[in-house]
Design a protein around this motif. Structure first.
Motif, PDB file in Angstrom:
ATOM      1  N   TYR A   3       0.866  -1.168   0.000  1.00 53.68           N
ATOM      2  CA  TYR A   3       0.000   0.000   0.000  1.00 53.68           C
ATOM      3  C   TYR A   3       0.909   1.226   0.000  1.00 53.68           C
ATOM      4  CZ  TYR A   3      -3.549   3.323   1.604  1.00 53.68           C
ATOM      5  OH  TYR A   3      -4.391   4.392   1.713  1.00 53.68           O
ATOM      6  N   VAL A   4       0.740   2.116  -0.959  1.00 53.44           N
ATOM      7  CA  VAL A   4       1.572   3.307  -1.066  1.00 53.44           C
ATOM      8  C   VAL A   4       0.700   4.526  -0.784  1.00 53.44           C
ATOM      9  CG1 VAL A   4       3.024   4.685  -2.601  1.00 53.44           C
ATOM     10  CG2 VAL A   4       3.028   2.182  -2.794  1.00 53.44           C
ATOM     11  N   SER A   5       1.175   5.375   0.141  1.00 60.14           N
ATOM     12  CA  SER A   5       0.401   6.554   0.500  1.00 60.14           C
ATOM     13  C   SER A   5       1.292   7.603   1.135  1.00 60.14           C
ATOM     14  CB  SER A   5      -0.704   6.173   1.496  1.00 60.14           C
ATOM     15  OG  SER A   5      -1.421   7.311   1.912  1.00 60.14           O
ATOM     16  N   HIS A   6       0.886   8.862   1.012  1.00 58.40           N
ATOM     17  CA  HIS A   6       1.509   9.963   1.744  1.00 58.40           C
ATOM     18  C   HIS A   6       0.608  10.415   2.893  1.00 58.40           C
ATOM     19  CE1 HIS A   6       3.885  10.492  -2.035  1.00 58.40           C
ATOM     20  NE2 HIS A   6       4.831  10.574  -1.105  1.00 58.40           N
ATOM     21  N   ASN A   7      -0.533   9.763   3.043  1.00 57.85           N
ATOM     22  CA  ASN A   7      -1.487  10.125   4.077  1.00 57.85           C
ATOM     23  C   ASN A   7      -1.187   9.311   5.334  1.00 57.85           C
ATOM     24  OD1 ASN A   7      -3.822  10.136   5.786  1.00 57.85           O
ATOM     25  ND2 ASN A   7      -5.007  10.964   4.067  1.00 57.85           N
ATOM     26  N   ARG A   8      -0.556   9.941   6.315  1.00 55.95           N
ATOM     27  CA  ARG A   8      -0.125   9.195   7.505  1.00 55.95           C
ATOM     28  C   ARG A   8      -1.293   8.648   8.305  1.00 55.95           C
ATOM     29  NH1 ARG A   8       1.897  14.334   8.453  1.00 55.95           N
ATOM     30  NH2 ARG A   8       0.532  15.561   9.744  1.00 55.95           N
ATOM     31  N   ASP A   9      -2.449   9.313   8.296  1.00 59.21           N
ATOM     32  CA  ASP A   9      -3.604   8.798   9.026  1.00 59.21           C
ATOM     33  C   ASP A   9      -4.110   7.494   8.409  1.00 59.21           C
ATOM     34  OD1 ASP A   9      -3.590  10.905  10.864  1.00 59.21           O
ATOM     35  OD2 ASP A   9      -4.802  12.167   9.538  1.00 59.21           O
ATOM     36  N   GLU A  10      -4.142   7.433   7.075  1.00 55.56           N
ATOM     37  CA  GLU A  10      -4.532   6.192   6.396  1.00 55.56           C
ATOM     38  C   GLU A  10      -3.546   5.073   6.697  1.00 55.56           C
ATOM     39  OE1 GLU A  10      -4.899   6.711   2.207  1.00 55.56           O
ATOM     40  OE2 GLU A  10      -6.733   7.883   2.363  1.00 55.56           O
ATOM     41  N   VAL A  11      -2.276   5.379   6.609  1.00 55.83           N
ATOM     42  CA  VAL A  11      -1.246   4.377   6.879  1.00 55.83           C
ATOM     43  C   VAL A  11      -1.379   3.865   8.307  1.00 55.83           C
ATOM     44  CG1 VAL A  11       1.253   4.035   7.107  1.00 55.83           C
ATOM     45  CG2 VAL A  11       0.343   5.255   5.136  1.00 55.83           C
ATOM     46  N   TYR A  12      -1.587   4.758   9.241  1.00 54.24           N
ATOM     47  CA  TYR A  12      -1.720   4.386  10.648  1.00 54.24           C
ATOM     48  C   TYR A  12      -2.891   3.425  10.860  1.00 54.24           C
ATOM     49  CZ  TYR A  12      -1.770   4.848  15.726  1.00 54.24           C
ATOM     50  OH  TYR A  12      -1.723   4.588  17.060  1.00 54.24           O
ATOM     51  N   ARG A  13      -4.009   3.704  10.206  1.00 59.36           N
ATOM     52  CA  ARG A  13      -5.211   2.880  10.369  1.00 59.36           C
ATOM     53  C   ARG A  13      -5.137   1.556   9.631  1.00 59.36           C
ATOM     54  NH1 ARG A  13      -7.755   7.816   9.375  1.00 59.36           N
ATOM     55  NH2 ARG A  13      -8.199   7.159   7.269  1.00 59.36           N
ATOM     56  N   MET A  14      -4.475   1.527   8.474  1.00 56.80           N
ATOM     57  CA  MET A  14      -4.589   0.373   7.585  1.00 56.80           C
ATOM     58  C   MET A  14      -3.388  -0.576   7.574  1.00 56.80           C
ATOM     59  SD  MET A  14      -6.406   2.316   4.408  1.00 56.80           S
ATOM     60  CE  MET A  14      -6.602   0.842   3.436  1.00 56.80           C
ATOM     61  N   CYS A  15      -2.265  -0.161   8.123  1.00 62.73           N
ATOM     62  CA  CYS A  15      -1.050  -0.964   7.974  1.00 62.73           C
ATOM     63  C   CYS A  15      -0.510  -1.448   9.314  1.00 62.73           C
ATOM     64  CB  CYS A  15       0.021  -0.142   7.267  1.00 62.73           C
ATOM     65  SG  CYS A  15      -0.491   0.445   5.641  1.00 62.73           S
ATOM     66  N   ASP A  16       0.176  -2.594   9.267  1.00 63.12           N
ATOM     67  CA  ASP A  16       0.855  -3.118  10.451  1.00 63.12           C
ATOM     68  C   ASP A  16       2.319  -2.705  10.460  1.00 63.12           C
ATOM     69  OD1 ASP A  16      -1.404  -4.501  11.342  1.00 63.12           O
ATOM     70  OD2 ASP A  16      -0.933  -6.198  10.048  1.00 63.12           O
ATOM     71  N   GLY A  17       2.909  -2.703   9.292  1.00 65.38           N
ATOM     72  CA  GLY A  17       4.315  -2.341   9.148  1.00 65.38           C
ATOM     73  C   GLY A  17       4.464  -1.344   8.021  1.00 65.38           C
ATOM     74  N   VAL A  18       5.615  -0.670   8.000  1.00 66.31           N
ATOM     75  CA  VAL A  18       5.817   0.379   7.010  1.00 66.31           C
ATOM     76  C   VAL A  18       7.294   0.483   6.660  1.00 66.31           C
ATOM     77  CG1 VAL A  18       6.028   2.181   8.754  1.00 66.31           C
ATOM     78  CG2 VAL A  18       5.263   2.794   6.486  1.00 66.31           C
ATOM     79  N   CYS A  19       7.567   0.876   5.442  1.00 63.94           N
ATOM     80  CA  CYS A  19       8.911   1.241   4.987  1.00 63.94           C
ATOM     81  C   CYS A  19       8.819   2.657   4.448  1.00 63.94           C
ATOM     82  CB  CYS A  19       9.396   0.321   3.863  1.00 63.94           C
ATOM     83  SG  CYS A  19       9.664  -1.372   4.344  1.00 63.94           S
ATOM     84  N   VAL A  20       9.726   3.497   4.851  1.00 67.44           N
ATOM     85  CA  VAL A  20       9.755   4.865   4.352  1.00 67.44           C
ATOM     86  C   VAL A  20      10.733   4.922   3.191  1.00 67.44           C
ATOM     87  CG1 VAL A  20      10.345   7.252   4.914  1.00 67.44           C
ATOM     88  CG2 VAL A  20       9.158   5.831   6.594  1.00 67.44           C
ATOM     89  N   VAL A  21      10.259   5.454   2.067  1.00 63.56           N
ATOM     90  CA  VAL A  21      11.102   5.591   0.886  1.00 63.56           C
ATOM     91  C   VAL A  21      11.599   7.029   0.813  1.00 63.56           C
ATOM     92  CG1 VAL A  21      11.179   5.438  -1.628  1.00 63.56           C
ATOM     93  CG2 VAL A  21       9.825   3.785  -0.327  1.00 63.56           C
ATOM     94  N   SER A  22      12.913   7.178   0.679  1.00 59.71           N
ATOM     95  CA  SER A  22      13.527   8.498   0.577  1.00 59.71           C
ATOM     96  C   SER A  22      14.628   8.443  -0.466  1.00 59.71           C
ATOM     97  CB  SER A  22      14.096   8.901   1.937  1.00 59.71           C
ATOM     98  OG  SER A  22      14.732  10.151   1.853  1.00 59.71           O
ATOM     99  N   ASP A  23      14.655   9.419  -1.353  1.00 59.13           N
ATOM    100  CA  ASP A  23      15.641   9.461  -2.429  1.00 59.13           C
ATOM    101  C   ASP A  23      15.670   8.158  -3.228  1.00 59.13           C
ATOM    102  OD1 ASP A  23      16.449  12.069  -1.808  1.00 59.13           O
ATOM    103  OD2 ASP A  23      17.905  11.349  -0.321  1.00 59.13           O
ATOM    104  N   GLY A  24      14.495   7.566  -3.432  1.00 63.88           N
ATOM    105  CA  GLY A  24      14.384   6.358  -4.240  1.00 63.88           C
ATOM    106  C   GLY A  24      14.820   5.082  -3.547  1.00 63.88           C
ATOM    107  N   ARG A  25      15.142   5.159  -2.265  1.00 65.54           N
ATOM    108  CA  ARG A  25      15.589   3.969  -1.529  1.00 65.54           C
ATOM    109  C   ARG A  25      14.663   3.708  -0.353  1.00 65.54           C
ATOM    110  NH1 ARG A  25      21.903   3.701  -0.946  1.00 65.54           N
ATOM    111  NH2 ARG A  25      21.317   1.524  -0.960  1.00 65.54           N
ATOM    112  N   SER A  26      14.379   2.450  -0.135  1.00 62.35           N
ATOM    113  CA  SER A  26      13.522   2.064   0.968  1.00 62.35           C
ATOM    114  C   SER A  26      14.332   1.924   2.245  1.00 62.35           C
ATOM    115  CB  SER A  26      12.834   0.729   0.659  1.00 62.35           C
ATOM    116  OG  SER A  26      12.084   0.299   1.777  1.00 62.35           O
ATOM    117  N   GLY A  27      13.813   2.493   3.316  1.00 69.26           N
ATOM    118  CA  GLY A  27      14.412   2.296   4.629  1.00 69.26           C
ATOM    119  C   GLY A  27      13.999   0.940   5.167  1.00 69.26           C
ATOM    120  N   PRO A  28      14.481   0.564   6.336  1.00 71.73           N
ATOM    121  CA  PRO A  28      14.117  -0.733   6.911  1.00 71.73           C
ATOM    122  C   PRO A  28      12.643  -0.783   7.290  1.00 71.73           C
ATOM    123  CG  PRO A  28      15.339   0.579   8.504  1.00 71.73           C
ATOM    124  CD  PRO A  28      15.366   1.341   7.215  1.00 71.73           C
ATOM    125  N   LYS A  29      12.078  -1.987   7.262  1.00 74.60           N
ATOM    126  CA  LYS A  29      10.692  -2.163   7.686  1.00 74.60           C
ATOM    127  C   LYS A  29      10.616  -1.923   9.191  1.00 74.60           C
ATOM    128  CE  LYS A  29       6.836  -5.311   7.882  1.00 74.60           C
ATOM    129  NZ  LYS A  29       6.397  -6.687   7.831  1.00 74.60           N
TER     130      LYS A  29
END
Length: 164
Positions: A3-29
């Protein structure tokens, strides 16, 4: 599922884990709680809504010199040599004396429907955003001096790559 989103409220409600992508690279889960309570990278802090960030220099006594604000803060979380920034969430600041004291001048007050946003000018000239309940701000106006503080547990050491 991804699930890809910039809406932190949606991510908070809908996801268990997250990876933040910055400068085209994914951070750790990371878990949702970690993203919002203890982000490890500047990108994670910003995407999770942290409004106050400053480049830092780590000092020998274990404190962090915040360049934007001109203050030195202590944090509870151990940090490594890769720390580049510090974050303070706007609702983690408190009026009055306490640990990690920051003298300020009220720059402007923004009245919101259920809260007040106060922009505070720090000793180095940078701004801090302070969000509080409406009655917590009664009496002070733009141009007045005040002191805010932040608990050690609420100072977020941040690195570029996400590791601490």
């Amino acid at each position: 599922m991804v699930y890809v989103s910039h809406n932190r409220d949606e991510v908070y409600r809908m996801c268990d884990g997250v990876c933040v992508v910055s400068d085209g690279r994914s951070g750790p889960k990371m878990g949702m709680r970690e993203l919002f309570e203890a982000p490890r990278s500047l990108a994670a802090a910003l995407i999770s809504g942290c409004k106050n960030v400053s480049p830092v220099s780590a000092l020998p006594d274990g404190s962090l010199r915040c360049e934007t604000w001109g203050v030195t803060l202590f944090c509870e979380v151990p940090f490594g040599l890769d720390v580049t920034h510090v974050g303070i969430r706007a609702h983690y600041l408190h009026m009055g004396e306490g640990e990690n004291r920051i003298p300020c001048v009220v720059d402007r007050i923004i009245d919101s429907s259920f809260s007040t946003i106060v922009m505070l000018r720090t000793p180095a000239g940078g701004l801090l955003r302070y969000e509080c309940e409406k009655d917590a701000w009664e009496g002070l106006e733009a141009g007045e001096s005040c002191v805010v503080h932040v608990a050690r547990r609420d100072v977020l050491p941040l690195g570029e790559g996400g590791a601490r």
